[in-house]
Scaffold this motif. Structure first.
Motif, short mmCIF file in Angstrom:
data_model
loop_
_atom_site.label_atom_id
_atom_site.label_comp_id
_atom_site.label_asym_id
_atom_site.label_seq_id
_atom_site.Cartn_x
_atom_site.Cartn_y
_atom_site.Cartn_z
N LEU A 69 0.80 -1.21 0.00
CA LEU A 69 0.00 0.00 0.00
C LEU A 69 0.84 1.27 0.00
CD1 LEU A 69 -2.82 -1.03 2.51
CD2 LEU A 69 -2.78 -1.23 0.01
N VAL A 70 1.95 1.26 0.71
CA VAL A 70 2.80 2.46 0.81
C VAL A 70 3.85 2.45 -0.28
CG1 VAL A 70 4.33 3.79 2.30
CG2 VAL A 70 2.36 2.58 3.28
N TYR A 71 4.58 1.35 -0.38
CA TYR A 71 5.62 1.15 -1.40
C TYR A 71 6.58 2.34 -1.45
CZ TYR A 71 7.84 0.11 -5.87
OH TYR A 71 8.76 -0.13 -6.86
N ALA A 72 7.32 2.50 -0.38
CA ALA A 72 8.31 3.58 -0.31
C ALA A 72 9.43 3.10 0.60
CB ALA A 72 7.67 4.85 0.23
N GLY A 73 10.50 2.61 -0.01
CA GLY A 73 11.56 1.94 0.74
C GLY A 73 12.09 2.71 1.94
N SER A 74 12.63 3.90 1.71
CA SER A 74 13.23 4.65 2.80
C SER A 74 12.18 5.08 3.82
CB SER A 74 13.94 5.88 2.24
OG SER A 74 13.06 6.69 1.47
N ALA A 75 10.99 5.45 3.35
CA ALA A 75 9.92 5.85 4.28
C ALA A 75 9.46 4.65 5.11
CB ALA A 75 8.75 6.44 3.50
N GLN A 76 9.44 3.46 4.52
CA GLN A 76 9.07 2.27 5.26
C GLN A 76 10.09 1.95 6.34
OE1 GLN A 76 7.38 0.12 1.27
NE2 GLN A 76 7.75 -1.21 3.01
N PHE A 77 11.37 2.08 6.02
CA PHE A 77 12.41 1.86 7.02
C PHE A 77 12.24 2.83 8.18
CE2 PHE A 77 14.86 -0.57 3.85
CZ PHE A 77 15.38 -1.57 4.65
N SER A 78 11.96 4.10 7.86
CA SER A 78 11.80 5.11 8.91
C SER A 78 10.58 4.80 9.78
CB SER A 78 11.66 6.50 8.29
OG SER A 78 12.79 6.83 7.52
N ALA A 79 9.46 4.42 9.14
CA ALA A 79 8.25 4.12 9.90
C ALA A 79 8.45 2.91 10.81
CB ALA A 79 7.09 3.89 8.94
N VAL A 80 9.09 1.88 10.29
CA VAL A 80 9.35 0.69 11.10
C VAL A 80 10.31 1.02 12.24
CG1 VAL A 80 10.50 -1.56 11.07
CG2 VAL A 80 8.79 -1.01 9.34
N GLY A 81 11.27 1.90 11.97
CA GLY A 81 12.19 2.31 13.03
C GLY A 81 11.46 2.99 14.17
N VAL A 82 10.47 3.82 13.84
CA VAL A 82 9.68 4.48 14.87
C VAL A 82 8.86 3.46 15.65
CG1 VAL A 82 7.80 6.12 15.28
CG2 VAL A 82 9.59 6.67 13.64
N LEU A 83 8.24 2.50 14.94
CA LEU A 83 7.40 1.51 15.60
C LEU A 83 8.20 0.59 16.51
CD1 LEU A 83 5.04 0.48 12.64
CD2 LEU A 83 4.45 1.89 14.62
N THR A 84 9.35 0.11 16.03
CA THR A 84 10.16 -0.80 16.84
C THR A 84 10.82 -0.09 18.02
OG1 THR A 84 12.03 -0.44 15.32
CG2 THR A 84 10.62 -2.38 14.94
#
Length: 257
Positions: A69-84
């Motif tokens: 749904l998002v398909y944005a590599g660097s943004a996904q890494f950043s979002a997962v970093g915030v969640l973890t």
């Protein structure tokens, strides 16, 4: 009354920018090979992302659904970093949106290459990434640009999502992915893509240098993602008057004699 001098209707012209089937033959020689290498690099990073997300405690469906749904590599890494790290979904989404807003600048440059129909533009907008933008801007003709976008974009989407699924299923079995140096794959690929443009375009060199200086100076002071956005101010350095063609070097009468 028809004029006796009426001209015949012009024959139907083939518009190079018209939408149609995208063919691999429309790509210049060597471009498909470069695209395939980027697919491979993208897949390697996708495995890393899936493994990092699941290894950080997220369920498998989170990185998989985010990639679709998002398909944005660097943004996904950043979002997962915030969640973890313990952040909430709102903070993670805001971080991802902020970092991925740079693609708005890409859309201005690629809009005419996605197609003329709303369907093509809506689907194409989901495939706009740093890599697809680099491949499109490196082409000259409209047909070549359109082929580069759809071939690279569709392949990247498939490679990314399949590799994220594989990495998520592998979970923590890969161990610490940092030791593989996977985080360097994206920057290395993008640098290889933009080098030919930087060699031949002085305006691109000025914009890149200015953007890099801005990002480096802002990185210690601002949250992640903001320096990347500020780097777009480097585009102002590319503005200049009409280029003057270089005067051919003439041979003096003394040297000719």
């Amino acid at each position: 009354m028809r004029s006796p001098h009426r001209t015949d209707d012009p024959p139907c012209r083939t518009d190079e920018s018209a939408t149609g089937l995208v063919r691999f033959a429309d790509l210049p020689p060597g471009v498909l090979r470069d695209i395939a290498l980027v697919w491979l690099a993208d897949a390697v990073v996708g495995v890393s992302f899936g493994a990092i997300a699941v290894g950080g405690g997220l369920p498998v469906w989170v990185p998989v659904l985010m990639s679709l749904l998002v398909y944005a590599g660097s943004a996904q890494f950043s979002a997962v970093g915030v969640l973890t790290a313990g952040g909430g979904p709102v903070a993670a989404a805001a971080t991802g949106l902020l970092l991925n807003s740079r693609t708005a600048a890409f859309s201005l440059a690629l809009a005419d290459d996605l197609g003329r129909s709303w369907t093509a533009r809506l689907i194409g907008a989901h495939l706009v990434t740093d890599e697809t933008a680099a491949f499109v801007l490196a082409q000259e003709g409209r047909r070549q640009r359109t082929a580069a976008f759809w071939i690279s974009g569709a392949g990247l989407f498939v490679a990314w999502n399949l590799s994220v699924l594989a990495g998520a299923l592998a979970g923590s079995a890969l161990g610490d992915t940092d030791r593989f140096g996977l985080d360097a794959a994206f920057p290395a690929v993008l640098l290889a893509l933009v080098l030919p443009v930087l060699r031949g375009d002085s305006a691109a060199r000025r914009a890149s240098a200015a953007g890099a200086v801005i990002a480096v100076l802002a990185a210690p002071l601002l949250p992640a993602g903001v320096p990347v956005l500020l780097a777009l101010l480097g585009l102002l350095a590319a503005r200049r008057g009409p280029r003057r063609p270089r005067r051919p070097r003439t041979v003096s009468s003394r040297s000719a004699s």
